[in-house]
Motif scaffolding. Structure first.
Motif, mmCIF file in Angstrom:
data_model
loop_
_atom_site.group_PDB
_atom_site.id
_atom_site.type_symbol
_atom_site.label_atom_id
_atom_site.label_comp_id
_atom_site.label_asym_id
_atom_site.label_seq_id
_atom_site.Cartn_x
_atom_site.Cartn_y
_atom_site.Cartn_z
ATOM 1 N N LYS A 119 39.160 41.179 22.272
ATOM 2 C CA LYS A 119 39.741 40.315 23.293
ATOM 3 C C LYS A 119 39.957 38.898 22.783
ATOM 4 C CE LYS A 119 37.099 42.834 26.692
ATOM 5 N NZ LYS A 119 36.733 43.663 25.576
ATOM 6 N N SER A 127 40.236 36.062 31.718
ATOM 7 C CA SER A 127 39.287 36.938 32.393
ATOM 8 C C SER A 127 39.993 38.182 32.910
ATOM 9 C CB SER A 127 38.605 36.202 33.539
ATOM 10 O OG SER A 127 39.553 35.731 34.467
ATOM 11 N N ALA A 128 41.309 38.112 33.002
ATOM 12 C CA ALA A 128 42.068 39.269 33.478
ATOM 13 C C ALA A 128 41.925 40.468 32.529
ATOM 14 C CB ALA A 128 43.547 38.923 33.636
ATOM 15 N N VAL A 129 41.646 40.204 31.262
ATOM 16 C CA VAL A 129 41.441 41.322 30.344
ATOM 17 C C VAL A 129 39.966 41.434 29.987
ATOM 18 C CG1 VAL A 129 43.759 41.178 29.421
ATOM 19 C CG2 VAL A 129 41.932 39.936 28.289
ATOM 20 N N GLY A 130 39.130 40.793 30.767
ATOM 21 C CA GLY A 130 37.700 40.978 30.595
ATOM 22 C C GLY A 130 37.040 40.024 29.617
ATOM 23 N N HIS A 156 35.038 33.073 33.720
ATOM 24 C CA HIS A 156 34.585 34.415 34.024
ATOM 25 C C HIS A 156 33.074 34.458 34.184
ATOM 26 C CE1 HIS A 156 35.331 38.980 33.141
ATOM 27 N NE2 HIS A 156 34.726 38.769 34.284
ATOM 28 N N LEU A 206 31.111 35.908 37.315
ATOM 29 C CA LEU A 206 30.113 36.976 37.244
ATOM 30 C C LEU A 206 28.854 36.579 37.999
ATOM 31 C CD1 LEU A 206 30.350 38.228 33.548
ATOM 32 C CD2 LEU A 206 30.913 39.465 35.627
ATOM 33 N N SER A 233 29.379 36.613 41.694
ATOM 34 C CA SER A 233 29.509 37.931 42.296
ATOM 35 C C SER A 233 28.147 38.598 42.440
ATOM 36 C CB SER A 233 30.437 38.808 41.475
ATOM 37 O OG SER A 233 29.804 39.191 40.281
ATOM 38 N N TYR A 249 26.651 35.973 45.524
ATOM 39 C CA TYR A 249 27.515 35.818 46.684
ATOM 40 C C TYR A 249 27.602 34.382 47.145
ATOM 41 C CZ TYR A 249 26.743 40.760 46.446
ATOM 42 O OH TYR A 249 26.625 42.023 45.992
ATOM 43 N N ASP A 252 35.166 40.861 43.777
ATOM 44 C CA ASP A 252 33.921 40.089 43.681
ATOM 45 C C ASP A 252 33.928 38.831 44.550
ATOM 46 O OD1 ASP A 252 34.587 38.521 40.420
ATOM 47 O OD2 ASP A 252 35.758 38.689 42.244
ATOM 48 N N THR A 280 24.082 47.697 49.688
ATOM 49 C CA THR A 280 22.944 47.422 48.813
ATOM 50 C C THR A 280 22.068 46.340 49.440
ATOM 51 O OG1 THR A 280 23.927 45.587 47.591
ATOM 52 C CG2 THR A 280 24.390 47.812 46.780
ATOM 53 N N GLU A 286 20.840 43.710 48.065
ATOM 54 C CA GLU A 286 21.257 42.351 47.699
ATOM 55 C C GLU A 286 22.435 41.892 48.538
ATOM 56 O OE1 GLU A 286 20.996 39.910 43.499
ATOM 57 O OE2 GLU A 286 22.242 41.698 43.586
ATOM 58 N N ARG A 287 23.386 42.827 48.763
ATOM 59 C CA ARG A 287 24.526 42.462 49.600
ATOM 60 C C ARG A 287 24.084 42.225 51.036
ATOM 61 N NH1 ARG A 287 28.503 46.970 46.920
ATOM 62 N NH2 ARG A 287 29.205 45.703 45.154
ATOM 63 N N ALA A 344 34.380 43.887 38.379
ATOM 64 C CA ALA A 344 33.419 42.814 38.618
ATOM 65 C C ALA A 344 32.843 42.895 40.026
ATOM 66 C CB ALA A 344 34.087 41.467 38.405
ATOM 67 N N GLY A 345 31.534 42.863 40.126
ATOM 68 C CA GLY A 345 30.886 42.786 41.435
ATOM 69 C C GLY A 345 30.615 44.133 42.079
ATOM 70 N N GLU A 384 29.197 48.235 38.235
ATOM 71 C CA GLU A 384 28.730 47.236 37.285
ATOM 72 C C GLU A 384 27.198 47.241 37.249
ATOM 73 O OE1 GLU A 384 29.553 43.179 38.383
ATOM 74 O OE2 GLU A 384 30.012 42.654 36.312
ATOM 75 N N MET A 385 26.601 47.353 38.429
ATOM 76 C CA MET A 385 25.134 47.367 38.487
ATOM 77 C C MET A 385 24.573 48.589 37.795
ATOM 78 S SD MET A 385 24.584 46.126 42.370
ATOM 79 C CE MET A 385 25.775 44.996 43.054
ATOM 80 N N GLU A 426 24.718 48.071 34.149
ATOM 81 C CA GLU A 426 23.673 47.158 33.683
ATOM 82 C C GLU A 426 22.312 47.834 33.636
ATOM 83 O OE1 GLU A 426 24.241 44.065 36.469
ATOM 84 O OE2 GLU A 426 25.776 43.037 35.291
ATOM 85 N N GLU A 460 28.801 47.359 25.238
ATOM 86 C CA GLU A 460 29.384 46.196 25.889
ATOM 87 C C GLU A 460 29.846 46.557 27.287
ATOM 88 O OE1 GLU A 460 32.728 44.680 23.796
ATOM 89 O OE2 GLU A 460 33.117 43.143 25.325
ATOM 90 N N VAL A 513 32.429 45.591 29.957
ATOM 91 C CA VAL A 513 33.629 44.774 30.147
ATOM 92 C C VAL A 513 33.977 44.771 31.621
ATOM 93 C CG1 VAL A 513 36.048 44.514 29.588
ATOM 94 C CG2 VAL A 513 34.457 45.379 27.867
ATOM 95 N N SER A 514 33.796 43.631 32.256
ATOM 96 C CA SER A 514 34.075 43.625 33.680
ATOM 97 C C SER A 514 35.381 42.906 33.957
ATOM 98 C CB SER A 514 32.895 42.990 34.419
ATOM 99 O OG SER A 514 33.154 41.683 34.761
ATOM 100 N N VAL A 515 36.273 43.610 34.630
ATOM 101 C CA VAL A 515 37.593 43.067 34.955
ATOM 102 C C VAL A 515 37.761 43.037 36.466
ATOM 103 C CG1 VAL A 515 38.768 43.704 32.839
ATOM 104 C CG2 VAL A 515 38.567 45.355 34.691
ATOM 105 N N LYS A 516 38.826 42.417 36.901
ATOM 106 C CA LYS A 516 39.056 42.281 38.336
ATOM 107 C C LYS A 516 39.702 43.533 38.920
ATOM 108 C CE LYS A 516 38.192 37.738 38.625
ATOM 109 N NZ LYS A 516 37.475 36.990 39.607
#
Lengths: 228, 262, 312
Positions: free
Chosen positions: A95, A172-175, A181, A185, A188, A191, C136, C156, C158-159, C199-200, C204-205, C208, C215, C217-220
């Motif tokens: 990236k 960040s659109a490609v991670g 970003h 993170l 998110s 909150y 997210d 969840t 947390e939420r 993401a979010g 993702e959780m 993790e 790796e 990789v978190s994206v929207k």
């Protein structure tokens, strides 16, 4: 003390502040690569774009340069990044490399126009004098015109660099986990976006401000050598 | 008066001497859009001659001068430097320009370089001299015009007269066969005109071929082999300085001289 | 001349990028508003060959629905509600999650969650407005930019600290999308792999939580994560089971799914996210949901939007 709690969750918990620092590091890394690439591409594109053949018409290289500048400036950076990631370098996992390339190519188009402005602000007599000594256009460009042009458009180049630094956040659109970003993170997970976003904003601001001060000093010194 | 010279007169005189003129111009025409500035000029300049062009502004004398080294591209006609057709598209103009020196009204010294580098840039980049050779010659020439102490200065710190003298030196560094001067003193404060004209006069006395566009009539009278009056894009009168100034034939020239000569 | 060259090149680049980016497909273009008109929805979704049985079922269902609607559904007066009092229920979602929410042929968000919320809104006398946004950012936006969110969001702890959730409305597990030739078959196999997630999300959780994961990789956008998988930039994507199937149907030969149970993931439940300080709205929504489940509307929606989802 809700603010304190928010601050804790945003930065201290789980050592989250490290995410920001790492993100900042990536932001700076991509920015530097892209800026250098942009400077190189921009100078070449600018010179080619201004080139004319014997008859006064554009050469092929000149047309290519023009199209490059035209298209890149006419399309959103995000789309260019997505095309680079999903199409041109479709098999790359790197990236940082892809982002640096995309932003470098993007910056180059704007730098080309900035340098063109710088070149055109150099007196035409400089080129005439160089040519009448027997130097080629390129030789005169490299030794006489460009050094003066760069000095002239220094502030604009700095602006472009700063814009580039902030624009890398769209990666960040490609991670790519840049500073923005990283803030995303964290928010998110908590909150509560306010603290992470403010924190990131402050870090961007500090970097930009430092750059401005440093460049300002350099510019001052360049100007001093001009003083009568 | 120093015994050093700006050029080596014997060497210069010995350079390729043919019966042909050094510069030949045939039916030279130059249009700027609808404006026909040069309307067919024929002339020959021989080695060692000093040709001075005078006339009102806009008559085309600067345009004519600039056509000689292609700073303006002729619309039609021919320009020859020795055996080389200058305005032939196949000619490498960079090579031609090495043989001609041009001095501009606004000096045009390279603002980003020291005086020394201004002078040595071209010969070094073109591979004609090493940096050492070029520097040595440059300092000699600067010495000759009493500006050796300015070698490391930048143009902006010098007066107009100093800059112009250095501009002349910069051109001479290339050992040109002919020197072109485009109103070299017109942008100077009056008290500095003299020092530049003096250098030009010495250069002329050493044998250099010169083509000069100027308003300095005294200089023309003193130095010129021939004086030319260009009007409406053609040569209207051409004569030795004595005849030219004492017995002008062309009515417009008479009018011009009456206004200009004091 | 120059402009024309530039325009042609640009059009070419755009065409290529659109083709390669592989926009997620849309479901058959059903107007969700029309479909959720109680009984009509059930009838339209039925693909049974037996016409008479269908007709009989329809009338029976119709009778039940009307009766239930009159008798069982308590009425809610939300005119004083801080969020719904204006007659509009703003629903946030992230339309990259077929078949729950995705962008339809007409360019508008559509899908199960959209259909469900429009049914709830209509029963509560509210107009539903959909806000398509980054996943997210949704929890943080509840109570200000949006009133509620129906976006395949797992309940969840947390939420729950930030929002209230409705009763669960769907059971889900995370699945793993893999290249068709991948050997990964359990959670442990994910170690050392590059895993794409949104993401979010709970995906993702989950990622993790995997020991020694490579790796993350978190994206929207799930679209981007799956595209990266197809292009070999990821080794796996962790995503809820149903959308995983939806994505699989877009790339049937390139990908495969290993389900959450095999992987050893926990079962999750989706809920509608709502503001913490509005018990009344919560009650209204829960009550309506229950009514829909009781009278068959809920099942009809699942049948239409989830079971019959086909990528274009």
């Amino acid at each position: 003390m809700d603010i304190a709690n928010q601050f804790f969750k945003a930065f201290i918990k789980d050592g989250r502040w490290q995410l920001y620092v790492k993100g900042l590091g990536i932001t700076i890394e991509v920015t530097i690569f892209a800026a250098l690439l942009g400077l190189l591409l921009g100078t070449i594109a600018c010179l080619l774009n201004m080139q004319r053949g014997r008859t006064g018409k554009r050469t092929i290289a000149s047309r290519i340069a023009f199209i490059y500048i035209d298209i890149i400036r006419g399309t959103p950076t995000l789309i260019q990044l997505m095309i680079m990631w999903n199409v041109i370098m479709v098999s790359s996992k790197n990236k940082i490399l892809v982002a640096s390339l995309a932003f470098g190519i993007n910056s180059g188009a704007y730098v080309a126009e900035i340098i063109r402005g710088g070149i055109q602000s150099v007196d035409a007599g400089q080129m005439e004098a160089g040519r009448s000594l027997g130097l080629s256009r390129i030789q005169t460009m490299m030794n006489v015109i460009l050094p003066q042009a760069f000095k002239n458009c220094f502030p604009s180049l700095l602006n472009e660099f700063i814009t580039l630094l902030k624009e890398t956040s769209i990666a960040s659109a490609v991670g790519l986990v840049d500073l923005t970003h990283a803030a995303d993170l964290v928010s998110s997970k908590t909150y509560q976006p306010m603290m992470p976003l403010l924190g990131a904003a402050v870090m961007y601001f500090i970097v930009v401000k430092t750059l401005s001060v440093v460049f300002g000093k350099v510019e001052k010194r360049l100007r001093e050598s001009d003083n009568r | 008066m120093s015994t050093e010279t700006l050029i080596n007169p014997t060497e210069y005189a010995a350079k390729k001497e043919t019966g042909k003129a050094l510069i030949r111009v045939k039916d030279l025409r130059k249009d700027f859009g609808e404006n026909h500035v040069l309307r067919g000029i024929d002339y020959e300049i021989h080695k060692g001659q000093k040709i001075v062009l005078v006339g009102p502004s806009g008559c085309g004398k600067s345009t004519f001068l600039r056509c000689l080294d292609m700073l303006e591209v002729p619309t039609s006609g021919e320009v020859w430097l020795g055996d080389t057709k200058v305005n032939d598209p196949k000619t490498d103009i960079n090579l031609v320009r090495r043989r001609m020196g041009m001095v501009f009204q606004h000096f045009n010294l390279f603002n980003n370089l020291t005086i020394l580098n201004n002078i040595t840039l071209a010969p070094v980049k073109l591979g004609l001299m090493s940096k050492e050779e070029a520097s040595e010659k440059a300092l000699q020439l600067l010495q000759r015009v009493n500006l050796a102490d300015k070698a490391d200065a930048y143009p902006h710190s010098l007066s107009g007269g100093q800059q112009q003298r250095i501009a002349i030196v910069r051109s001479l560094e290339m050992n040109p066969e002919v020197m072109l001067f485009d109103e070299p003193t017109s942008a100077l404060d009056p008290e500095m005109v003299g020092e530049v004209l003096q250098v030009m006069t010495e250069l002329a006395n050493e044998g250099m071929t010169m083509v000069v566009v100027t308003h300095e009539m005294a200089f023309a009278r003193q130095v010129a082999s021939k004086v030319i009056f260009i009007d409406e894009g053609v040569i209207k009168e051409e004569n030795t300085p004595e005849e030219f100034f004492a017995q002008p034939k062309n009515p417009r020239l008479q009018d011009f001289l009456s206004k200009v000569l004091q | 001349m120059m402009k024309k060259n530039s325009a042609v090149l640009l059009a070419g680049m755009m065409a290529v990028s659109l083709a390669a980016c592989g926009e997620s497909s849309e479901a058959p273009a059903e107007n969700s508003a029309a479909a959720t008109a109680a009984v009509a929805a059930a009838t339209a979704a039925e693909t049974s060959a037996d016409e008479t049985t269908a007709a009989a079922d329809t009338t029976a269902a119709a009778a039940v629905t009307t009766a239930d609607a009159d008798a069982a559904a308590p009425t809610f007066d939300l005119s004083a509600d801080p969020y719904a009092g204006d007659g509009v229920l703003t629903v946030g979602l992230n339309a990259t999650f077929p078949p729950f929410e995705y962008v339809g042929d007409d360019g508008n968000p559509t899908g199960f969650d959209v259909a469900m919320m429009q049914e709830i809104g209509s029963r509560l006398g509210l107009t539903v407005e959909i806000e398509d946004m980054d996943f997210d950012g949704i929890v943080g936006a509840i109570g200000n930019k949006i009133d509620v969110a129906a976006t395949g969001m797992t309940i969840t702890d947390e939420r729950k600290e930030a929002v209230n959730f409705s009763d669960p409305y769907y059971d889900a597990t995370q699945s793993v999308l893999l290249p068709a030739d991948s050997a990964a078959a359990s959670k442990e196999d994910l170690a050392g792999l590059t895993v794409g997630v949104q993401a979010g999300t709970t995906g993702e959780m989950v990622a993790e939580g995997v020991e020694g994961i490579g790796e993350i990789v978190s994206v929207k956008s799930f679209n981007q994560a799956v595209l990266d998988l197809v292009n070999g930039k990821n080794d796996a994507v962790i995503i809820d089971a149903v959308p995983a199937k939806a994505f699989l149907s877009q790339y049937p030969d390139a990908l495969k799914i290993v389900d959450g149970e095999t992987m050893g993931f926990d079962v999750e439940q989706y809920g509608i996210a709502m503001p913490k300080d509005d018990a009344e709205l919560g009650d209204a929504i829960n009550s309506t949901l229950k009514a829909m489940k009781d009278d068959g509307t809920y099942d009809a929606l699942v049948e239409q939007w989830i079971n019959n989802y086909e990528a274009e």
